[in-house]
Design a protein around this motif. Structure first.
Motif, mmCIF file in Angstrom:
data_model
loop_
_atom_site.group_PDB
_atom_site.id
_atom_site.type_symbol
_atom_site.label_atom_id
_atom_site.label_comp_id
_atom_site.label_asym_id
_atom_site.label_seq_id
_atom_site.Cartn_x
_atom_site.Cartn_y
_atom_site.Cartn_z
ATOM 1 N N ARG A 27 0.840 -1.183 0.000
ATOM 2 C CA ARG A 27 0.000 0.000 0.000
ATOM 3 C C ARG A 27 0.885 1.247 0.000
ATOM 4 N NH1 ARG A 27 0.220 -2.468 4.654
ATOM 5 N NH2 ARG A 27 0.730 -1.324 6.532
ATOM 6 N N LEU A 28 0.348 2.276 -0.554
ATOM 7 C CA LEU A 28 0.973 3.583 -0.544
ATOM 8 C C LEU A 28 0.264 4.381 0.542
ATOM 9 C CD1 LEU A 28 2.890 5.636 -1.874
ATOM 10 C CD2 LEU A 28 1.069 6.150 -3.486
ATOM 11 N N GLU A 29 1.006 4.755 1.581
ATOM 12 C CA GLU A 29 0.427 5.518 2.686
ATOM 13 C C GLU A 29 0.671 6.994 2.434
ATOM 14 O OE1 GLU A 29 2.209 4.006 6.272
ATOM 15 O OE2 GLU A 29 0.980 2.189 6.208
ATOM 16 N N LEU A 30 -0.411 7.739 2.313
ATOM 17 C CA LEU A 30 -0.334 9.179 2.072
ATOM 18 C C LEU A 30 -0.788 9.925 3.315
ATOM 19 C CD1 LEU A 30 -1.997 9.269 -1.456
ATOM 20 C CD2 LEU A 30 0.435 9.336 -0.944
ATOM 21 N N THR A 31 -0.074 10.961 3.671
ATOM 22 C CA THR A 31 -0.447 11.815 4.795
ATOM 23 C C THR A 31 -0.526 13.240 4.277
ATOM 24 O OG1 THR A 31 0.739 10.372 6.315
ATOM 25 C CG2 THR A 31 0.157 12.553 7.126
ATOM 26 N N ASN A 45 -3.506 16.906 7.083
ATOM 27 C CA ASN A 45 -3.204 15.866 8.076
ATOM 28 C C ASN A 45 -4.048 14.603 7.943
ATOM 29 O OD1 ASN A 45 -1.174 17.434 9.325
ATOM 30 N ND2 ASN A 45 -2.765 18.592 10.362
ATOM 31 N N GLU A 46 -4.792 14.445 6.859
ATOM 32 C CA GLU A 46 -5.576 13.224 6.626
ATOM 33 C C GLU A 46 -4.637 12.097 6.207
ATOM 34 O OE1 GLU A 46 -9.153 11.551 3.729
ATOM 35 O OE2 GLU A 46 -8.374 13.569 3.430
ATOM 36 N N LYS A 47 -4.943 10.881 6.640
ATOM 37 C CA LYS A 47 -4.165 9.705 6.245
ATOM 38 C C LYS A 47 -5.017 8.843 5.331
ATOM 39 C CE LYS A 47 -1.424 9.825 10.348
ATOM 40 N NZ LYS A 47 -0.144 9.368 10.667
ATOM 41 N N LYS A 48 -4.410 8.387 4.241
ATOM 42 C CA LYS A 48 -5.113 7.549 3.272
ATOM 43 C C LYS A 48 -4.167 6.444 2.824
ATOM 44 C CE LYS A 48 -7.764 7.839 -0.986
ATOM 45 N NZ LYS A 48 -9.067 7.459 -0.526
ATOM 46 N N GLU A 49 -4.698 5.237 2.702
ATOM 47 C CA GLU A 49 -3.920 4.109 2.208
ATOM 48 C C GLU A 49 -4.481 3.681 0.861
ATOM 49 O OE1 GLU A 49 -3.856 0.974 5.078
ATOM 50 O OE2 GLU A 49 -2.615 2.115 6.469
ATOM 51 N N VAL A 50 -3.580 3.529 -0.104
ATOM 52 C CA VAL A 50 -3.959 3.120 -1.454
ATOM 53 C C VAL A 50 -3.275 1.780 -1.743
ATOM 54 C CG1 VAL A 50 -3.933 3.756 -3.885
ATOM 55 C CG2 VAL A 50 -4.083 5.545 -2.138
ATOM 56 N N PRO A 51 -4.046 0.687 -1.872
ATOM 57 C CA PRO A 51 -3.425 -0.615 -2.128
ATOM 58 C C PRO A 51 -2.927 -0.733 -3.562
ATOM 59 C CG PRO A 51 -5.803 -0.836 -2.073
ATOM 60 C CD PRO A 51 -5.497 0.592 -1.740
#
Length: 126
Positions: free
Chosen positions: A35-39, A80-86
């Motif tokens: 996953r790509l973790e975006l903050t 400051n939102e966190k999102k995970e992209v598989p």
């Protein structure tokens, strides 16, 4: 407001990206899942596209992209939102070296680009 714009131009307060894999070691022919973790940074930004490349590093330190995952999208990453992209990438059955690395590239509005400079290296079992 001017200080915020200047900070963003200098690269302070932008989105942060990290590549995370489900496993540490892989064999040729395996499917890499991660996953790509975006903050989010200081202000909301609209993500237009992201690319994740699997790069083969041979003994001469030459790099060849051996697989790529590209997605054209449209979502806003708030402050400051966190999102995970598989994502999934396949390691080819025939590979020249035993080392690979992954690189992420995120393109957001106004065609600004963020690259994950801290590349993760994968050890490919023989």
């Amino acid at each position: 407001m001017m200080l915020l714009k200047y900070a963003l131009k200098m690269g302070i307060g932008h989105i942060k990206a990290k590549i995370v894999f489900d496993h540490d070691a892989f064999e040729p022919g395996d499917m890499i899942e991660g996953r790509l973790e975006l903050t989010g940074g200081m202000v909301p930004l609209k993500v237009k596209r992201y690319d994740i490349d699997l790069v083969d590093i041979n003994r001469d330190l030459k790099e060849n992209i051996i697989n790529s995952h590209s997605v054209i999208c449209s979502f806003v990453l708030n402050a400051n939102e966190k999102k995970e992209v598989p994502f999934r990438l396949e390691i080819p059955g025939q590979i020249e070296s035993t080392k690979c690395m992954a690189a992420a590239r995120i393109v957001w509005e106004n065609d600004q680009v963020l690259t994950a400079e801290s590349l993760l290296q994968l050890t490919v079992k023989e």
